[in-house]
Design a protein around this motif. Sequence first.
Motif, PDB file in Angstrom:
ATOM      1  N   MET A 207     150.491  69.438   1.167  1.00  0.00           N
ATOM      2  CA  MET A 207     149.760  70.494   0.465  1.00  0.00           C
ATOM      3  C   MET A 207     148.280  70.161   0.304  1.00  0.00           C
ATOM      4  SD  MET A 207     151.737  72.586  -2.455  1.00  0.00           S
ATOM      5  CE  MET A 207     150.362  73.729  -2.406  1.00  0.00           C
ATOM      6  N   VAL A 208     147.988  68.917  -0.100  1.00  0.00           N
ATOM      7  CA  VAL A 208     146.592  68.500  -0.264  1.00  0.00           C
ATOM      8  C   VAL A 208     145.857  68.613   1.063  1.00  0.00           C
ATOM      9  CG1 VAL A 208     145.070  66.554  -0.764  1.00  0.00           C
ATOM     10  CG2 VAL A 208     147.044  66.991  -2.234  1.00  0.00           C
ATOM     11  N   ARG A 209     146.505  68.173   2.122  1.00  0.00           N
ATOM     12  CA  ARG A 209     145.898  68.256   3.450  1.00  0.00           C
ATOM     13  C   ARG A 209     145.651  69.705   3.849  1.00  0.00           C
ATOM     14  NH1 ARG A 209     147.579  71.064   8.166  1.00  0.00           N
ATOM     15  NH2 ARG A 209     146.492  70.152   9.927  1.00  0.00           N
ATOM     16  N   SER A 210     146.585  70.593   3.541  1.00  0.00           N
ATOM     17  CA  SER A 210     146.430  72.004   3.899  1.00  0.00           C
ATOM     18  C   SER A 210     145.309  72.659   3.091  1.00  0.00           C
ATOM     19  CB  SER A 210     147.752  72.752   3.681  1.00  0.00           C
ATOM     20  OG  SER A 210     148.759  72.253   4.535  1.00  0.00           O
ATOM     21  N   ILE A 211     145.201  72.290   1.813  1.00  0.00           N
ATOM     22  CA  ILE A 211     144.108  72.806   0.982  1.00  0.00           C
ATOM     23  C   ILE A 211     142.766  72.364   1.558  1.00  0.00           C
ATOM     24  CG2 ILE A 211     142.997  72.641  -1.281  1.00  0.00           C
ATOM     25  CD1 ILE A 211     145.833  72.437  -2.484  1.00  0.00           C
ATOM     26  N   PHE A 212     142.699  71.106   1.969  1.00  0.00           N
ATOM     27  CA  PHE A 212     141.481  70.591   2.590  1.00  0.00           C
ATOM     28  C   PHE A 212     141.126  71.393   3.837  1.00  0.00           C
ATOM     29  CE2 PHE A 212     140.247  67.980   6.311  1.00  0.00           C
ATOM     30  CZ  PHE A 212     138.899  67.804   6.005  1.00  0.00           C
ATOM     31  N   ARG A 213     142.133  71.679   4.663  1.00  0.00           N
ATOM     32  CA  ARG A 213     141.884  72.417   5.894  1.00  0.00           C
ATOM     33  C   ARG A 213     141.387  73.843   5.612  1.00  0.00           C
ATOM     34  NH1 ARG A 213     140.967  70.112  10.804  1.00  0.00           N
ATOM     35  NH2 ARG A 213     142.547  68.581  11.358  1.00  0.00           N
ATOM     36  N   VAL A 214     141.953  74.485   4.587  1.00  0.00           N
ATOM     37  CA  VAL A 214     141.497  75.827   4.218  1.00  0.00           C
ATOM     38  C   VAL A 214     140.021  75.788   3.822  1.00  0.00           C
ATOM     39  CG1 VAL A 214     141.693  77.671   2.508  1.00  0.00           C
ATOM     40  CG2 VAL A 214     143.755  76.714   3.532  1.00  0.00           C
ATOM     41  N   GLU A 216     137.852  73.490   4.594  1.00  0.00           N
ATOM     42  CA  GLU A 216     137.086  73.071   5.766  1.00  0.00           C
ATOM     43  C   GLU A 216     136.722  74.271   6.642  1.00  0.00           C
ATOM     44  OE1 GLU A 216     137.700  69.659   9.161  1.00  0.00           O
ATOM     45  OE2 GLU A 216     139.293  71.140   8.913  1.00  0.00           O
ATOM     46  N   TYR A 217     137.722  75.084   6.969  1.00  0.00           N
ATOM     47  CA  TYR A 217     137.468  76.248   7.821  1.00  0.00           C
ATOM     48  C   TYR A 217     136.704  77.334   7.083  1.00  0.00           C
ATOM     49  CZ  TYR A 217     140.264  74.506  11.709  1.00  0.00           C
ATOM     50  OH  TYR A 217     140.723  73.771  12.761  1.00  0.00           O
ATOM     51  N   ALA A 218     136.957  77.470   5.784  1.00  0.00           N
ATOM     52  CA  ALA A 218     136.276  78.511   4.999  1.00  0.00           C
ATOM     53  C   ALA A 218     134.775  78.250   4.892  1.00  0.00           C
ATOM     54  CB  ALA A 218     136.890  78.610   3.608  1.00  0.00           C
ATOM     55  N   THR A 219     134.379  76.978   4.833  1.00  0.00           N
ATOM     56  CA  THR A 219     132.957  76.645   4.712  1.00  0.00           C
ATOM     57  C   THR A 219     132.222  76.763   6.045  1.00  0.00           C
ATOM     58  OG1 THR A 219     133.521  74.285   4.929  1.00  0.00           O
ATOM     59  CG2 THR A 219     133.254  75.159   2.702  1.00  0.00           C
ATOM     60  N   GLY A 220     132.978  76.901   7.147  1.00  0.00           N
ATOM     61  CA  GLY A 220     132.357  77.194   8.429  1.00  0.00           C
ATOM     62  C   GLY A 220     131.894  75.997   9.236  1.00  0.00           C
ATOM     63  N   GLN A 221     131.480  76.288  10.453  1.00  0.00           N
ATOM     64  CA  GLN A 221     131.064  75.259  11.402  1.00  0.00           C
ATOM     65  C   GLN A 221     129.895  74.423  10.897  1.00  0.00           C
ATOM     66  OE1 GLN A 221     132.952  75.074  14.141  1.00  0.00           O
ATOM     67  NE2 GLN A 221     131.939  73.273  15.019  1.00  0.00           N
ATOM     68  N   ASN A 222     129.033  75.037  10.096  1.00  0.00           N
ATOM     69  CA  ASN A 222     127.865  74.327   9.583  1.00  0.00           C
ATOM     70  C   ASN A 222     128.099  73.722   8.204  1.00  0.00           C
ATOM     71  OD1 ASN A 222     126.269  74.991  11.874  1.00  0.00           O
ATOM     72  ND2 ASN A 222     125.904  77.035  11.022  1.00  0.00           N
ATOM     73  N   GLY A 223     129.310  73.895   7.674  1.00  0.00           N
ATOM     74  CA  GLY A 223     129.630  73.317   6.382  1.00  0.00           C
ATOM     75  C   GLY A 223     129.757  71.805   6.461  1.00  0.00           C
ATOM     76  N   TRP A 230     134.174  61.863   8.509  1.00  0.00           N
ATOM     77  CA  TRP A 230     135.004  61.100   7.580  1.00  0.00           C
ATOM     78  C   TRP A 230     135.979  61.950   6.762  1.00  0.00           C
ATOM     79  CZ3 TRP A 230     135.188  61.813   2.377  1.00  0.00           C
ATOM     80  CH2 TRP A 230     134.115  62.478   1.762  1.00  0.00           C
ATOM     81  N   PRO A 231     135.623  63.198   6.341  1.00  0.00           N
ATOM     82  CA  PRO A 231     136.592  63.963   5.546  1.00  0.00           C
ATOM     83  C   PRO A 231     137.902  64.227   6.297  1.00  0.00           C
ATOM     84  CG  PRO A 231     134.396  64.911   5.325  1.00  0.00           C
ATOM     85  CD  PRO A 231     134.335  63.925   6.447  1.00  0.00           C
ATOM     86  N   MET A 232     137.812  64.467   7.607  1.00  0.00           N
ATOM     87  CA  MET A 232     139.011  64.737   8.386  1.00  0.00           C
ATOM     88  C   MET A 232     139.967  63.551   8.387  1.00  0.00           C
ATOM     89  SD  MET A 232     140.876  64.464  11.386  1.00  0.00           S
ATOM     90  CE  MET A 232     139.816  63.742  12.618  1.00  0.00           C
ATOM     91  N   TYR A 233     139.401  62.343   8.459  1.00  0.00           N
ATOM     92  CA  TYR A 233     140.249  61.157   8.451  1.00  0.00           C
ATOM     93  C   TYR A 233     140.815  60.880   7.061  1.00  0.00           C
ATOM     94  CZ  TYR A 233     139.194  59.962  13.262  1.00  0.00           C
ATOM     95  OH  TYR A 233     139.127  59.984  14.633  1.00  0.00           O
ATOM     96  N   VAL A 234     140.012  61.061   6.038  1.00  0.00           N
ATOM     97  CA  VAL A 234     140.456  60.771   4.664  1.00  0.00           C
ATOM     98  C   VAL A 234     141.472  61.791   4.172  1.00  0.00           C
ATOM     99  CG1 VAL A 234     139.721  60.613   2.251  1.00  0.00           C
ATOM    100  CG2 VAL A 234     138.338  59.553   4.050  1.00  0.00           C
ATOM    101  N   PHE A 235     141.217  63.079   4.439  1.00  0.00           N
ATOM    102  CA  PHE A 235     142.053  64.141   3.875  1.00  0.00           C
ATOM    103  C   PHE A 235     143.065  64.729   4.855  1.00  0.00           C
ATOM    104  CE2 PHE A 235     138.162  64.245   1.248  1.00  0.00           C
ATOM    105  CZ  PHE A 235     138.747  63.999   0.009  1.00  0.00           C
ATOM    106  N   ASP A 236     143.113  64.200   6.063  1.00  0.00           N
ATOM    107  CA  ASP A 236     144.113  64.656   7.026  1.00  0.00           C
ATOM    108  C   ASP A 236     144.841  63.462   7.632  1.00  0.00           C
ATOM    109  OD1 ASP A 236     145.501  65.603   9.356  1.00  0.00           O
ATOM    110  OD2 ASP A 236     144.300  67.416   9.301  1.00  0.00           O
TER     111      ASP A 236
END
Length: 270
Positions: A207-214, A216-223, A230-236
């Motif tokens: 669930m935490v990983r899925s929230i992170f992904r939401v 991540e994608y919601a903030t966009g390519q420039n987010g 590093w966030p992808m490795y830590v939270f996924d």
Amino acid sequence: MAKLEPYKGDYYLWAYIPSLAASVIFLILFFTCTVFHTWKAWKTGAKFCIPFCLGGLFEIIGYGGRTDCTNNTAQLGPYIIQSTFILLGPVLYAASVYMFLARLIRSVNAEKYSLIRIDWMAKTFVTSDIISFIVQGSGAGMMAMNGMASTAKGIVIGGLMIQLIMFGFFIVTSIVFEKRIRQAPTADQASWQKHLYPLYAVSVLIMVRSIFRVIEYATGQNGYLLSHEWPMYVFDAVLMWAAMLIWGYWHPGALRAEKSGVKLLSMRSY
């Protein structure tokens, strides 16, 4: 030497050069865990763990593809492979988690404590998982297409939201079952706590990983999340590897040995 190059014109697939070392490390970690899970599922005859093993295989393919991206930042193929397979691996983990709760409840003869009719529990959750898998997969495949990035992002977020909503309902179902069986224990309880708590842990990690992904994608390519590695490795990556460790240490296939003679669920019956 690794170099950040555009895919077409001034369009870049990456905002950074993917770390080869990090990709190789997690490739090895997921490979090791997947081999163990495959062996354990075969040894215990736990067919419901097959999706979990396939999820590990998806992670291996994903990080294998990512290792190729370090020196090929302008190549679409490796980018799509790593993006799609790393995104979809946890969806397969969830399928095994869903099936195991139904198996656990039935093994202690506590069907009456289930929030959902036991025959429909795994079917309901796994069906939602399949829908989430298809939606996320179609969105991930469109991410790098010219003019489709915004649409693809919305599709992926939609798939992740389906997973989040159903996973939230699944956790509620698990908590209700625990509360009811504590209030009125069955005569055949076995060691349900030993299996239920690891299930909670794996569920929370997903669930935490899925929230992170939401986010991540919601903030966009420039987010910040998509423009830094590093966030992808830590939270996924770390969370999904931890899920594999927990599921492996307290392997649900052990329930077969503890409850010999009890009718257990298979992949076919959910």
